[in-house]
Scaffold this active site. Structure first.
Site, PDB file in Angstrom:
ATOM      1  CB  ILE A 164      -0.420  14.568  10.690  1.00 49.66           C
ATOM      2  CG1 ILE A 164      -1.883  14.243  10.384  1.00 49.66           C
ATOM      3  CG2 ILE A 164      -0.301  15.841  11.519  1.00 49.66           C
ATOM      4  CD1 ILE A 164      -2.727  13.980  11.631  1.00 49.66           C
ATOM      5  CE  LYS A 174       0.206   4.825  13.870  1.00 58.35           C
ATOM      6  NZ  LYS A 174      -1.174   4.706  13.370  1.00 58.35           N
ATOM      7  CB  THR A 177      -0.927  -0.003   1.243  1.00 56.88           C
ATOM      8  OG1 THR A 177      -1.691  -1.197   1.232  1.00 56.88           O
ATOM      9  CG2 THR A 177      -1.859   1.199   1.245  1.00 56.88           C
ATOM     10  CB  VAL A 178       3.047   2.800   2.574  1.00 62.55           C
ATOM     11  CG1 VAL A 178       3.793   4.112   2.732  1.00 62.55           C
ATOM     12  CG2 VAL A 178       1.926   2.706   3.604  1.00 62.55           C
TER      13      VAL A 178
HETATM   14  P1  NDP Z   1       1.597  -3.874   2.853  1.00 60.68           P
HETATM   15  O1  NDP Z   1       1.363  -5.194   3.478  1.00 60.68           O
HETATM   16  O2  NDP Z   1       0.566  -3.312   1.951  1.00 60.68           O
HETATM   17  O3  NDP Z   1       2.989  -3.876   2.063  1.00 60.68           O
HETATM   18  C1  NDP Z   1       4.114  -4.585   2.495  1.00 60.68           C
HETATM   19  C2  NDP Z   1       4.830  -5.063   1.263  1.00 60.68           C
HETATM   20  O4  NDP Z   1       6.061  -5.662   1.654  1.00 60.68           O
HETATM   21  C3  NDP Z   1       4.038  -6.110   0.479  1.00 60.68           C
HETATM   22  O5  NDP Z   1       4.064  -5.824  -0.891  1.00 60.68           O
HETATM   23  C4  NDP Z   1       4.800  -7.397   0.795  1.00 60.68           C
HETATM   24  O6  NDP Z   1       4.718  -8.347  -0.239  1.00 60.68           O
HETATM   25  C5  NDP Z   1       6.200  -6.877   0.924  1.00 60.68           C
HETATM   26  N1  NDP Z   1       7.070  -7.792   1.644  1.00 60.68           N
HETATM   27  C6  NDP Z   1       6.763  -8.630   2.674  1.00 60.68           C
HETATM   28  N2  NDP Z   1       7.866  -9.310   3.066  1.00 60.68           N
HETATM   29  C7  NDP Z   1       8.880  -8.899   2.260  1.00 60.68           C
HETATM   30  C8  NDP Z   1      10.245  -9.233   2.158  1.00 60.68           C
HETATM   31  N3  NDP Z   1      10.792 -10.156   2.966  1.00 60.68           N
HETATM   32  N4  NDP Z   1      10.984  -8.646   1.221  1.00 60.68           N
HETATM   33  C9  NDP Z   1      10.440  -7.726   0.393  1.00 60.68           C
HETATM   34  N5  NDP Z   1       9.127  -7.366   0.434  1.00 60.68           N
HETATM   35  C10 NDP Z   1       8.369  -7.937   1.358  1.00 60.68           C
HETATM   36  O7  NDP Z   1       1.884  -2.869   4.056  1.00 60.68           O
HETATM   37  P2  NDP Z   1       1.651  -1.293   4.098  1.00 60.68           P
HETATM   38  O8  NDP Z   1       2.176  -0.672   2.874  1.00 60.68           O
HETATM   39  O9  NDP Z   1       0.272  -1.002   4.520  1.00 60.68           O
HETATM   40  O10 NDP Z   1       2.578  -0.901   5.355  1.00 60.68           O
HETATM   41  C11 NDP Z   1       3.972  -0.825   5.236  1.00 60.68           C
HETATM   42  C12 NDP Z   1       4.507  -0.196   6.508  1.00 60.68           C
HETATM   43  O11 NDP Z   1       3.974   1.103   6.642  1.00 60.68           O
HETATM   44  C13 NDP Z   1       4.140  -0.923   7.797  1.00 60.68           C
HETATM   45  O12 NDP Z   1       5.188  -0.808   8.712  1.00 60.68           O
HETATM   46  C14 NDP Z   1       2.916  -0.158   8.290  1.00 60.68           C
HETATM   47  O13 NDP Z   1       2.752  -0.241   9.685  1.00 60.68           O
HETATM   48  C15 NDP Z   1       3.312   1.238   7.898  1.00 60.68           C
HETATM   49  N6  NDP Z   1       2.227   2.173   7.720  1.00 60.68           N
HETATM   50  C16 NDP Z   1       1.160   1.858   6.941  1.00 60.68           C
HETATM   51  C17 NDP Z   1       0.162   2.765   6.725  1.00 60.68           C
HETATM   52  C18 NDP Z   1      -1.009   2.466   5.871  1.00 60.68           C
HETATM   53  O14 NDP Z   1      -1.880   3.328   5.746  1.00 60.68           O
HETATM   54  N7  NDP Z   1      -1.090   1.298   5.251  1.00 60.68           N
HETATM   55  C19 NDP Z   1       0.221   4.098   7.329  1.00 60.68           C
HETATM   56  C20 NDP Z   1       1.400   4.347   8.125  1.00 60.68           C
HETATM   57  C21 NDP Z   1       2.353   3.410   8.297  1.00 60.68           C
HETATM   58  P3  NDP Z   1       3.517  -9.424  -0.218  1.00 60.68           P
HETATM   59  O15 NDP Z   1       2.260  -8.631  -0.321  1.00 60.68           O
HETATM   60  O16 NDP Z   1       3.786 -10.256  -1.397  1.00 60.68           O
HETATM   61  O17 NDP Z   1       3.634 -10.139   1.090  1.00 60.68           O
HETATM   62  N1  HSE Z   2      -3.174   0.865  10.814  1.00 64.70           N
HETATM   63  C1  HSE Z   2      -2.815   2.220  11.004  1.00 64.70           C
HETATM   64  C2  HSE Z   2      -4.056   3.043  11.296  1.00 64.70           C
HETATM   65  C3  HSE Z   2      -2.117   2.729   9.768  1.00 64.70           C
HETATM   66  O1  HSE Z   2      -5.153   2.526  11.142  1.00 64.70           O
HETATM   67  O2  HSE Z   2      -3.930   4.192  11.705  1.00 64.70           O
HETATM   68  C4  HSE Z   2      -1.470   4.060   9.969  1.00 64.70           C
HETATM   69  O3  HSE Z   2      -0.413   3.971  10.845  1.00 64.70           O
END
Ligand code: NDP
Ligand code: HSE
Length: 436
Positions: free
Chosen positions: A136, A205, A13-14
């Site tokens: 933010i 957080k 996602t991010v």
């Molecule tokens: P996702 O699960 O959407 O993305 C994680 C990605 O990492 C996936 O594409 C996954 O692949 C990949 N991945 C997993 N294991 C490995 C590995 N060993 N090597 C390489 N790639 C790997 O997570 P998010 O994007 O939602 O979140 C990412 C981070 O950001 C987290 O720490 C989350 O807490 C933080 N965050 C998220 C927010 C949000 O709104 N989503 C907001 C703020 C922070 P696969 O899908 O194939 O497993």
């Molecule tokens: N899972 C978190 C939330 C993502 O719902 O706020 C942002 O850190």
């Protein structure tokens, strides 16, 4: 000037949001950073999807080790999440002299002290704006904008998923499971949504914000954590009747005895701006001695809002990459040798107000017994609501709001009230903050 080269770990996602926004706004971002910022390598387990998302514009690999050891890469963005492989790769990136940007609050709340120490020793930056309240810029505000202040407290709605659930349940009468599924579909929820609903994500957080606000090491293990799973609809309704909203708050407060660090459902006066933060929106209130209260509001989750914070860190690092490490902003706002060891208080020692709901027999003298116990415990009542018993019912609800008192007094009083023969079941307690 040559572009600064970035490796991305995880394009979920991010990660995908970061790639998109960086491409879309490249011209403006480069103009601000002073040079182009180019993602040259992406590691993701799903190589096919990563190739589609990056349109063949950078190298895609499945092994993150290739990114963190690549000699041409200056900055590594970690967007995998969790404490496992993410920690290994971040530590390797630092050991290889790479600056790191991460949104991974779980990793930093639990292993932050070790990670920041390694980064300090190596002279690299670990930037984490996206880890708290998504888009933010609260880390920047706390660490830099409010640097003149002695911060007194920080209180925030810092989990979008739970705020979304509470809002949808109240406004649309939807059930918990349905709204949680929707939050997952929209990409707000963590990979393990129990982190959201049990308050763990908010605790990650507020732990990070407490360190920056008070100059203490990161101490997630000392945070008190309660989520929203035990919250009852009836309490949301009674709170509204008394002029309050219930929100999941992360609170870090300086007191003469130590620091309060806690996450729990909290009654807030409905007239406060922060009580009206709805859906997946986040808001953080910071009280500094010079500035007074300041409020930061915006999207706390989702692909592009979080990417906004990730890219802000990339720009900061690009500007500072060649600066003397001694002259950079410290990771936790205070210089590493100027941190302090003010203790985190146990929950029994915190001071706040309380909402108490009890079911009692509808007979004379019950209220007098309850108020006597509260008075004997040094607890004074601020407001009270007694519901008319339903027709032919022999029991009724009493709701009381207390003035500020220590948690241990309330716990002791509740134990005595629950022993009264006229009180049915347990007394439900929810903490209340005026945030004035
Ligand atoms: P996702 O699960 O959407 O993305 C994680 C990605 O990492 C996936 O594409 C996954 O692949 C990949 N991945 C997993 N294991 C490995 C590995 N060993 N090597 C390489 N790639 C790997 O997570 P998010 O994007 O939602 O979140 C990412 C981070 O950001 C987290 O720490 C989350 O807490 C933080 N965050 C998220 C927010 C949000 O709104 N989503 C907001 C703020 C922070 P696969 O899908 O194939 O497993
Ligand atoms: N899972 C978190 C939330 C993502 O719902 O706020 C942002 O850190």
């Amino acid at each position: 000037m040559k572009p600064i080269k970035v490796g991305l770990l995880g394009i979920g996602t991010v990660g995908a949001g970061t790639f998109t926004v960086l491409q879309r706004n490249q011209a403006e971002i480069s103009a601000r950073a002073g040079r182009a910022i180019q993602i040259v390598m992406v590691a993701d387990l799903n190589v096919e999807r990563a190739r589609e998302l990056t349109h063949g514009e950078c190298e895609v690999v499945s092994d993150g080790n290739l990114v963190v050891t690549h000699p041409d890469i200056d900055i590594v963005i970690e967007l995998i999440g969790g404490y496992g492989i993410a920690k290994d790769l971040v530590m390797k990136a630092i050991a290889n002299g790479k600056h790191v940007v991460t949104a991974n609050k779980a990793l930093l709340a639990v292993h932050g002290n070790e990670i920041f120490k390694a980064a300090q020793d190596k002279g690299v930056i670990v930037a984490f704006e996206a880890a708290v309240a998504g888009g933010i810029p609260i880390i920047k505000a706390l660490r830099e904008g409010l640097t003149a202040n002695r911060i007194q407290w920080v209180a925030g709605i810092i989990n979008g998923t739970t705020n979304f659930i509470l809002s949808e349940m109240r406004d649309k009468g939807l059930d918990f499971a349905t709204v949680l599924q929707e939050a997952q579909r929209l990409g707000y929820a963590e990979a393990d949504p129990t982190f959201d609903i049990e308050g763990v994500d908010a605790a990650h957080k507020i732990t990070l914000m407490a360190s920056i606000a008070f100059g203490i090491p990161v101490q997630f293990d000392k945070a008190h954590i309660e989520g929203i799973t035990k919250l009852q609809a009836i309490d949301i309704r009674y709170a509204e009747q008394l002029g309050y909203r219930i929100k999941l708050l992360g609170i870090a407060k300086r007191t003469p005895q130590g620091i309060e660090l806690r996450v729990h459902p909290t009654l807030i006066p409905a007239k406060r701006l922060i009580a009206n933060v709805e859906g997946a929106m986040n808001a953080v209130l910071v009280h500094g001695d010079a500035v007074g209260a300041t409020l930061y509001y915006g999207k706390g989750a989702g692909a592009e809002p979080t990417a906004s914070a990730v890219i802000a860190d990339l720009v900061d690092i690009t500007r500072l990459a060649n600066a003397d490490p001694q002259h950079r902003v410290p990771h936790l706002a205070f210089q590493a040798d100027a941190m302090n060891d003010t203790p985190i208080l146990p929950m029994s020692e915190i001071t706040t107000s309380y909402y108490l709901r009890m079911q009692v027999a509808d007979q004379p003298g019950v209220l007098a017994d309850v108020t006597r116990i509260l008075a004997d415990s040094g607890i004074s009542i601020d407001a009270m609501l007694q519901k008319e018993p339903a027709e032919e019912a022999t029991q009724t609800d009493i709701i009381m709001l207390t003035h500020r008192t220590q948690e241990k007094n309330v716990v002791a009083a509740i134990a005595k009230i629950e022993q009264l023969p006229t009180v049915v079941g347990s007394v439900n307690k929810i903490r209340l903050e005026e945030l004035s």
